[in-house]
Design an enzyme around this catalytic site. Structure first.
Site, PDB file in Angstrom:
ATOM      1  NE  ARG A 200      -4.183  -1.987   1.832  1.00  0.00           N
ATOM      2  CZ  ARG A 200      -4.536  -2.944   2.535  1.00  0.00           C
ATOM      3  NH1 ARG A 200      -3.470  -3.395   3.327  1.00  0.00           N
ATOM      4  NH2 ARG A 200      -5.209  -3.983   2.476  1.00  0.00           N
ATOM      5  CE  LYS A 222      -1.065  13.144 -15.406  1.00  0.00           C
ATOM      6  NZ  LYS A 222      -1.440  13.725 -16.689  1.00  0.00           N
ATOM      7  CD  GLU A 264       5.708  15.328 -23.391  1.00  0.00           C
ATOM      8  OE1 GLU A 264       4.963  16.450 -23.120  1.00  0.00           O
ATOM      9  OE2 GLU A 264       4.916  14.396 -23.469  1.00  0.00           O
ATOM     10  CE  LYS A 306       4.463  16.837 -15.201  1.00  0.00           C
ATOM     11  NZ  LYS A 306       5.205  15.651 -15.675  1.00  0.00           N
ATOM     12  CD  GLU A 316      -4.113  15.386 -16.123  1.00  0.00           C
ATOM     13  OE1 GLU A 316      -5.289  14.935 -16.583  1.00  0.00           O
ATOM     14  OE2 GLU A 316      -2.936  15.297 -16.008  1.00  0.00           O
ATOM     15  NE  ARG A 320       0.373  16.440 -13.293  1.00  0.00           N
ATOM     16  CZ  ARG A 320       0.900  15.511 -12.457  1.00  0.00           C
ATOM     17  NH1 ARG A 320       0.658  15.756 -11.355  1.00  0.00           N
ATOM     18  NH2 ARG A 320       1.885  14.893 -13.113  1.00  0.00           N
ATOM     19  CG  ASN A 324      -2.101  15.571 -20.532  1.00  0.00           C
ATOM     20  OD1 ASN A 324      -1.272  14.636 -20.280  1.00  0.00           O
ATOM     21  ND2 ASN A 324      -3.016  15.754 -19.152  1.00  0.00           N
ATOM     22  CG  HIS A 327      -0.064  14.358 -24.254  1.00  0.00           C
ATOM     23  ND1 HIS A 327       0.672  15.306 -24.738  1.00  0.00           N
ATOM     24  CD2 HIS A 327       0.709  13.669 -23.470  1.00  0.00           C
ATOM     25  CE1 HIS A 327       1.656  15.315 -24.148  1.00  0.00           C
ATOM     26  NE2 HIS A 327       1.801  14.160 -23.436  1.00  0.00           N
ATOM     27  CG  HIS A 331      -2.469   9.196 -24.920  1.00  0.00           C
ATOM     28  ND1 HIS A 331      -2.887   9.446 -23.755  1.00  0.00           N
ATOM     29  CD2 HIS A 331      -1.162   9.422 -24.951  1.00  0.00           C
ATOM     30  CE1 HIS A 331      -1.856   9.955 -22.912  1.00  0.00           C
ATOM     31  NE2 HIS A 331      -0.968   9.925 -23.590  1.00  0.00           N
ATOM     32  CG  HIS A 344       4.448   9.597 -25.147  1.00  0.00           C
ATOM     33  ND1 HIS A 344       3.233   9.468 -25.292  1.00  0.00           N
ATOM     34  CD2 HIS A 344       4.892  10.671 -24.309  1.00  0.00           C
ATOM     35  CE1 HIS A 344       2.675  10.272 -24.461  1.00  0.00           C
ATOM     36  NE2 HIS A 344       3.433  11.118 -24.030  1.00  0.00           N
TER      37      HIS A 344
END
Length: 443
Positions: A200, A222, A264, A306, A316, A320, A324, A327, A331, A344
């Site tokens: 955990r 992330k 990026e 960032k 986010e 935030r 993206n 993205h 994606h 990517h």
């Protein structure tokens, strides 16, 4: 919503000296455990997993190198430090050359006696020994276990993730252990997710070795894995203890990976830092040639952008999400074309062009900005359109399960206004999206 960053102006010399590339060796998927009990000799036990899932154990002895001791006595440059401000979960990003030769930087963030290094078969032959030495030099009570995973986005899945849990459980690691991610974005995402989930939650450290990971994925917490139906749909927000960016690791980075990471970097300028984008336009040749000063500044300024955004919106909820840009389209390209076929950053680059095209169709930006985006991406040798095989229906199908969908509404990051401004919104003319998809897809 719009956001504008602080502006920084920096002029750099135009001369540069490209770093030579060495072709990485490959290794089988294996586990390794290291205990630093003797300063002269080190016994290493390696368990190699073969294709039949049988394990054989090897034992070797390596002599420690005298040059390591000599290097420790030399004067070392202090790293640049960017702070990610999250209250009692704040952490530093160390940036500089030769940081893997400064063991105190890593050791101050290891609180227990057990460490698990997660890396891949490409990075391991290059930097694993340096990292193990940095974790254990002068620190004989720390033992290091290692899991080496296959390299590539196609392995960013539950099956590969289980190898990390298997090793952690077999080694009887406890809650005071520390996981260390040594590699690019895939390794960082998987190691971070494993750390968030094991017992955990245990501490972890990021040591990114690609431009993509150094300027983006290693910062902000992330973590996660892909699903066949969508990228990064399974994961958690989980912050590291620190991020250590040794810029020397970029010397072995292939040109294609370098360009992928620059996508990026370019993104930050477009969405929130106009002066940074203008600097990039003047220095893109130096970045492509791996000029050390240019690369160091690009990494530092990207991390500052960032870190500022993450400090304001860790989970986010709004701001935030602007990170993206491109993205959602990107994606969809990665998922539809097959994970790992395009890198990517390559998919994000094409996705940014599509987002910019849609912004122009909406009347939110002028055609000069469209041309500037196309120009800098072409100079970075990045794609500016999706593969021919991706159809409109493929885009729509994958985008429908994007993480930014809320109550059935697809929200997008689009440019609006002058350079350095963007919005995260679902309030746009759907015809503009359809027109952009049709313009970039053959069917």
């Amino acid at each position: 919503m719009t956001s504008t960053a602080n502006t920084i102006s920096l002029s750099l010399p135009t001369t540069h000296n490209p770093s030579s590339l060495s072709k990485p060796k490959s290794l089988p998927d294996f586990y390794l455990r290291f205990r630093n009990q003797n300063p002269k000799l080190t016994r290493v036990g390696i368990s190699v997993t073969n294709p039949n899932n049988r394990i054989r154990t090897l034992s070797t002895i390596r002599a420690s190198t005298a040059s390591v001791m000599e290097a420790s006595s030399k004067e070392k440059a202090l790293p640049t430090i960017v702070e990610v401000d999250l209250g009692n979960r704040s952490y530093p990003i160390y940036i500089g050359s030769g940081l893997l030769d400064q063991p105190e930087l890593l050791q101050r963030h290891v609180h227990g006696k057990r460490v698990l290094v997660v890396t891949n078969s490409t990075v391991a032959p290059l930097y694993l020994d340096k990292v193990v030495d940095a974790l254990t030099r002068g620190n004989p009570n720390v033992s290091v276990d290692i899991v080496i995973l296959p390299d590539g986005e196609k392995y960013k899945n539950m099956e590969t993730l289980m190898k990390v849990f298997d090793k952690a459980i077999e080694s009887r690691l406890d809650r005071r252990c520390t996981f260390v991610a040594l590699g690019g974005g895939v390794i960082g995402d998987m190691c971070g997710f494993a750390a968030a989930s094991f017992l955990r939650g245990v501490n972890f450290i990021q040591i990114p070795t690609t431009v993509m990971a150094q300027v983006d994925s290693s910062v902000g917490g992330k973590t996660g894995i892909n699903h066949p139906l969508g990228k990064n749909l399974i994961g958690a927000f989980y912050q590291p203890q620190c991020v250590l960016i040794d810029t020397d690791t970029l010397n072995t980075l292939p040109d294609r990976e370098l360009a992928s990471g620059l996508a990026e970097v370019i993104k930050y300028g477009l969405i929130r830092d106009a002066v940074f984008f203008e600097w990039q336009e003047k220095n893109i040749a130096a970045l492509m040639a791996r000029d050390p000063s240019a690369m160091a500044y690009a990494i530092k300024r990207s991390c500052e952008n960032k870190a500022e955004v993450v400090s304001l919106d860790e989970k986010e909820s709004g701001l935030r999400a602007t990170l993206n840009l491109g993205h959602t389209f990107g994606h969809a390209i990665e998922t539809g074309f097959g994970y790992g076929v395009w890198l990517h950053g390559e998919a994000v680059a094409a996705g940014m062009v599509m987002a910019v095209d849609m912004s122009y169709r909406l009347g939110w930006i002028d055609d000069m900005l469209v041309k500037r985006v196309l120009n800098i991406l072409q100079q970075a040798k990045l794609p500016t359109a999706p593969p021919d095989t991706i159809t409109v229906e493929m885009f729509k199908s994958v985008m429908a399960v994007d993480k930014k969908v809320a109550d059935g509404l697809l929200r997008l990051i689009l440019l609006k206004g002058s350079l350095g401004n963007c919005v995260f919104t679902g309030d746009y003319d759907r015809k503009a999206l359809d027109d952009t998809l049709r313009a970039f897809c053959k069917s």
